[in-house]
Write a protein that holds these residues in place. Structure first.
Motif, mmCIF file in Angstrom:
data_model
loop_
_atom_site.group_PDB
_atom_site.id
_atom_site.type_symbol
_atom_site.label_atom_id
_atom_site.label_comp_id
_atom_site.label_asym_id
_atom_site.label_seq_id
_atom_site.Cartn_x
_atom_site.Cartn_y
_atom_site.Cartn_z
ATOM 1 N N UNK A 154 1.146 -0.607 0.320
ATOM 2 C CA UNK A 154 0.005 -0.039 0.099
ATOM 3 C C UNK A 154 0.786 1.317 -0.486
ATOM 4 N N UNK A 155 1.796 1.266 0.910
ATOM 5 C CA UNK A 155 2.661 2.648 0.685
ATOM 6 C C UNK A 155 3.977 2.419 -0.521
ATOM 7 N N UNK A 214 -8.661 -3.425 -6.724
ATOM 8 C CA UNK A 214 -8.172 -3.613 -6.089
ATOM 9 C C UNK A 214 -7.556 -2.068 -4.911
ATOM 10 N N UNK A 215 -7.366 -2.743 -3.820
ATOM 11 C CA UNK A 215 -7.234 -1.653 -2.595
ATOM 12 C C UNK A 215 -5.638 -0.690 -3.119
ATOM 13 N N UNK A 216 -5.227 -1.086 -3.876
ATOM 14 C CA UNK A 216 -3.894 -1.059 -4.255
ATOM 15 C C UNK A 216 -3.996 0.228 -5.489
ATOM 16 N N UNK A 221 -4.664 7.888 -4.387
ATOM 17 C CA UNK A 221 -4.940 8.355 -2.686
ATOM 18 C C UNK A 221 -3.524 9.358 -3.389
ATOM 19 N N UNK A 222 -2.096 8.606 -3.534
ATOM 20 C CA UNK A 222 -0.797 9.484 -3.848
ATOM 21 C C UNK A 222 -1.137 10.653 -5.059
ATOM 22 N N UNK A 223 -1.414 10.333 -5.897
ATOM 23 C CA UNK A 223 -1.268 11.272 -7.359
ATOM 24 C C UNK A 223 -2.180 12.628 -6.734
ATOM 25 N N UNK A 224 -3.226 12.013 -5.689
ATOM 26 C CA UNK A 224 -4.399 13.375 -6.294
ATOM 27 C C UNK A 224 -3.476 14.236 -5.038
ATOM 28 N N UNK A 225 -2.786 13.797 -4.188
ATOM 29 C CA UNK A 225 -1.095 14.463 -3.399
ATOM 30 C C UNK A 225 -0.716 14.772 -3.840
#
Length: 55
Positions: free
Chosen positions: A7-8, A33-35, A41-45
């Motif tokens: 996930x990280x 996928x949860x991934x 989430x990382x992309x949006x950040x």
């Protein structure tokens, strides 16, 4: 389900994609996928400027 490390890694890959200006469709994970959620989430950040959206 992904492990904490997976996930990280997905979050970091998403953030890198966002910083590099890639399209959101570049996500390598399947829709169920949860991934994928972590990657987005990382992309949006990154696309928000990395400040949590407090611009």
């Amino acid at each position: 389900m992904g492990t904490r490390a997976e996930i990280t890694e997905a979050i970091l890959k998403g953030r890198t994609a966002g910083e590099n200006g890639e399209e959101p469709t570049a996500c390598p994970y399947p829709r169920t996928s949860i991934l994928r959620t972590a990657w987005v989430k990382g992309y949006a950040h990154a696309r928000r400027g990395g400040n949590g959206g407090n611009q």
